[in-house]
Design an enzyme around this catalytic site. Structure first.
Site, short mmCIF file in Angstrom:
data_model
loop_
_atom_site.label_atom_id
_atom_site.label_comp_id
_atom_site.label_asym_id
_atom_site.label_seq_id
_atom_site.Cartn_x
_atom_site.Cartn_y
_atom_site.Cartn_z
CD GLU A 118 13.59 5.49 3.58
OE1 GLU A 118 13.26 4.34 3.29
OE2 GLU A 118 14.68 5.80 4.08
CE LYS A 120 5.22 -0.71 5.38
NZ LYS A 120 4.62 -1.73 4.55
CG ASP A 122 1.49 -2.90 -0.85
OD1 ASP A 122 2.04 -3.74 -0.11
OD2 ASP A 122 0.26 -2.82 -1.01
CE1 TYR A 233 13.85 -1.74 3.22
CE2 TYR A 233 12.43 -1.49 1.31
CZ TYR A 233 12.85 -2.23 2.40
OH TYR A 233 12.27 -3.42 2.67
CE LYS A 321 -0.36 -1.02 6.54
NZ LYS A 321 -0.05 -2.08 5.57
CB CYS A 415 -32.51 -2.99 -24.02
SG CYS A 415 -32.18 -1.43 -23.17
CB CYS A 418 -35.91 0.39 -24.90
SG CYS A 418 -34.69 -0.59 -25.79
CB CYS A 433 -29.64 -1.50 -26.19
SG CYS A 433 -31.20 -0.81 -26.76
CB CYS A 438 -32.69 2.58 -26.17
SG CYS A 438 -32.44 2.17 -24.43
S1 IVH Z 1 12.70 -0.25 6.34
C1 IVH Z 1 13.94 -2.31 10.12
N1 IVH Z 1 11.93 1.23 4.32
O1 IVH Z 1 7.84 -2.41 4.84
C2 IVH Z 1 13.60 -1.61 8.87
N2 IVH Z 1 10.77 -0.82 4.73
O2 IVH Z 1 7.34 -3.78 7.91
C3 IVH Z 1 12.92 -2.47 7.93
N3 IVH Z 1 9.01 -1.31 3.11
O3 IVH Z 1 9.54 -5.41 5.36
C4 IVH Z 1 12.34 -1.93 6.74
N4 IVH Z 1 9.29 0.49 1.86
O4 IVH Z 1 8.84 -4.76 3.03
C5 IVH Z 1 11.71 0.10 5.01
N5 IVH Z 1 11.37 2.61 2.54
C6 IVH Z 1 11.17 1.49 3.23
C7 IVH Z 1 10.18 0.55 2.88
C8 IVH Z 1 10.00 -0.59 3.66
C9 IVH Z 1 8.60 -0.64 2.03
C10 IVH Z 1 8.42 -2.58 3.59
C11 IVH Z 1 9.39 -3.69 3.74
C12 IVH Z 1 9.39 -4.06 5.18
C13 IVH Z 1 8.06 -3.54 5.64
C14 IVH Z 1 8.12 -3.07 7.07
#
Ligand code: IVH
Length: 673
Positions: A118, A120, A122, A233, A321, A415, A418, A433, A438
């Protein structure tokens, strides 16, 4: 271990803990971090490693034992029925491979394991509690055990179902706790910060801070104005849904009406997971929202059960990450650059810093107002960011780390190239300018003229153009067509052969579409899009020569500013002479600017939003324009269609309000075919 080493390690651990506590507070409570995520991760990683190697120094209140800060006093708090754990982090493919090996060893499996992979997101982790199918409570993760109750705020988010969808085959669970990530898309983040800048409010450092700040409003009507979105998720207790895997859970959640990220891959092997990680990393900048990595979960719940948890995180999942796109560095100087329109752009010269694999030593500050708004000073520590393929930019300065020796930037009154006086229009943020002679302006215009979207002259690079102008070999782009091998071969890094190639490339560029030709002229406010509109309307250069501002403004898509700029350009004798010179050098302007000759979308204005599955946004734009349509960046009453991909955000809402016709990606494809 000798006695000498231990006190040093103990001190280092204490130092890391204290720092991390402080950064946690700044990040989670104040939404005002002073170090980058990457630095934070490095500190946390070092602390965890030290604590594992030297368990004698372990402590229950270490920041490693608790991710996040205690909730703010002003919100009610709630104890999560199942703690919201964090994830173990990895930073490269090797760590993913060791994770897989660890999992297989613990499960006693020598065949492939199936995972869910999945993106992740932010954003901010939240829990939503549904009682008999109705959203009863929403809370933040807080310290994982207790979170803040933010129900009223979460209810304002359009993508959060307030009521679950009834599935005919199954009764709704009496209690369902789902978890997901609340975020703000990149486009909406930009708009939000623009608005804040106009109101003289402090800017958010990034979309995640903006989302966190928006969720932590005591007045939910403020939250309601923020373009928050959600992806779900997980569930806290899957037995409630009777599912036996992450894949099945996501499917059921989707049926219940939850928004699930469409990029998620279910039931994939390690090698597919690695492929996905590479794909995601490659396209992360194009995604509509920010992701900072990938989450991999062992798919089968019975396997998850066997694997269990550590005190901090489940053993059945890992977050891999990406390299951070924002880093912290120091501004060594601010200098101005002069572009083809004469605009003076302040550029921050930085202590070089590696941002997601590329060294960054300069970043744009856009204009004088931007420098003032962001209050960036010479000597400041700042966050710099790479986003998309655009040049790096300074996001914000870290005011708390000032020493008092920082110096304010002053826009020069002449400028820097020039030495002629510059001017600033009261209405504009831009200082220019205004000296047509120039060298920086001439060079900029010629570079634009030779660029890919204009005359597309192969091999005529920036350095070569700089030399030609500096040596007074050319004075305008029209002079390019008089260049010959003898002149070119004597320039730096040139030989007979490359000189010949350039002469050939110049010759080959002479046949050009009317739209490209108009764009190449470098008329202010005439970008590729406007150039296409003009070419479609006026057919040839003669009719544009004679067009009045009124006639231009009558064209759909041309406003008064553009119209006047065009009239001004053609009113100048010098510009007319240059165009004459171009035509005398043998340039042939094709009258039909439409490559396919298909004008099925003529007169229609489209807006694109969200992520498209089968094409990039720029491909979609090209398809529309090839069929005679126009693409605009924002929704207005003049918009005919909104093409809505995934994660569409506020444009969709605005389109609905204005009654603009909304097309799905497949509707759009049907329309084109
Ligand atoms: S699973 C025990 N799935 O990442 C499982 N987390 O440190 C817990 N996050 O606190 C999370 N996308 O804020 C999971 N597809 C995803 C995620 C996800 C983002 C974030 C979430 C979580 C942190 C994990």
């Amino acid at each position: 271990m000798t006695d000498k080493v231990n006190p040093e390690i103990e001190r280092r651990i204490a130092h890391l803990r204290q720092g991390l506590h402080q950064h946690n507070h700044r990040y989670f409570v104040l939404d005002d971090p002073i170090i980058s995520d990457a630095e934070y991760d490095r500190m946390m990683k070092e602390l965890i490693e030290l604590e594992e190697s030297f368990p004698q120094f372990s402590s229950s209140d270490s920041p490693s034992a608790r991710v996040g800060s205690p909730p703010l006093e002003k919100f009610e708090t709630v104890t999560h029925t199942v703690p919201m754990m964090s994830l173990d982090k990895g930073f490269n493919e090797k760590e993913l491979i060791s994770f897989d090996q660890r999992v297989r060893k613990l499960l006693n499996m020598d065949t492939d394991i199936f995972y869910t992979a999945e993106p992740k997101i932010d954003g901010v982790a939240v829990e939503l509690v549904y009682e008999n199918g109705v959203l009863a409570m929403a809370s933040t993760r807080g310290d994982g055990i207790r979170g803040e109750v933010i129900t009223a705020n979460v209810k304002t988010i359009q993508t959060v179902p307030l009521r679950l969808q009834q599935n005919t085959h199954q009764p709704l669970p009496a209690l369902l706790e789902v978890r997901g990530e609340i975020f703000i898309s990149k486009d909406n983040f930009k708009l939000l910060n623009e608005e804040r800048a106009n109101l003289n409010l402090s800017l958010f450092a990034n979309p995640r801070n903006a989302a966190a700040g928006s969720l932590r409003q005591l007045d939910s009507s403020i939250t309601a104005q923020r373009p928050l979105e959600i992806y779900i998720y997980n569930v806290s207790d899957a037995t409630v849904l009777g599912t036996d895997s992450q894949a099945a859970t996501l499917k059921t959640l989707k049926q219940l009406g939850f928004r699930i990220n469409p990029l998620i891959l279910s039931k994939v092997t390690l090698s597919e997971v690695i492929g996905f990680f590479r794909d995601l990393d490659a396209k992360r900048l194009e995604l509509a929202y920010e992701i900072d990595g990938m989450v991999v979960k062992v798919d089968r719940f019975s396997d998850q059960q066997v694997l269990g948890m550590t005190s901090r995180s489940p053993r059945w999942a890992i977050a891999l990450k990406f390299k951070a796109l924002q880093e912290r560095t120091r501004v060594l100087d601010i200098q101005v650059q002069v572009g083809r329109t004469g605009a003076l752009t302040p550029v921050a010269y930085l202590e070089p810093v590696n941002v997601a694999g590329a060294m960054v030593s300069r970043a744009t500050l856009h204009n004088e107002d931007e420098v003032m708004k962001k209050d960036v000073r010479i000597g400041d520590m700042v966050f710099v960011q790479r986003a998309g393929d655009v040049i790096p930019e300074v996001v914000k300065s870290i005011i708390s780390s000032r020493s008092g020796t920082e110096r304010q930037f002053v826009m020069p009154s002449v400028c820097p190239i020039c030495n002629m006086p510059v001017s600033r229009d009261v209405e504009e943020s831009v200082t220019r300018c205004v000296n047509d002679e120039c060298p920086a302006i001439i060079q900029g215009k010629i570079k634009h003229f030779a660029s890919k979207s204009a005359f597309d002259i192969d091999g005529l690079g920036d350095k070569l153009i700089d030399q030609l102008v500096d040596r007074k070999l050319i004075f305008s782009y029209a002079d390019l067509f008089a260049l010959n091998v003898d002149v070119l071969k004597n320039l730096e890094r040139m030989g007979e052969k490359s000189a010949q190639n350039i002469v050939i490339a110049i010759e080959n560029s002479k046949l050009i579409s009317f739209a490209r030709f108009l764009f190449a002229l470098g008329i202010r406010h005439v970008g590729e899009h406007i150039a296409r509109i003009l070419a479609a309307e006026f057919k040839n250069i003669k009719s544009i020569f004679g067009a009045t501002a009124e006639a231009l403004e009558a064209v759909e898509g041309i406003g008064p500013v553009v119209a006047h700029s065009i009239v001004d350009f053609f009113a100048k004798d010098k510009n007319r002479e240059i165009i004459d010179q171009l035509i005398k050098s043998g340039i042939i302007i094709e009258e039909n600017n439409n490559a396919k000759g298909d004008a099925s979308l003529k007169g229609m204005t489209f807006v694109l939003t969200g992520k498209l599955e089968t094409m990039t946004r720029s491909q979609a734009k090209k398809l529309i324009e090839d069929s005679g349509g126009a693409v605009s960046g924002s929704i207005s009453s003049k918009t005919d269609y909104l093409v809505a991909g995934d994660s569409p955000g506020s444009k969709l809402v605005k389109a609905r309000t204005l009654g603009v016709c909304i097309l799905s990606e497949s509707d759009f494809e049907n329309m084109l075919s």
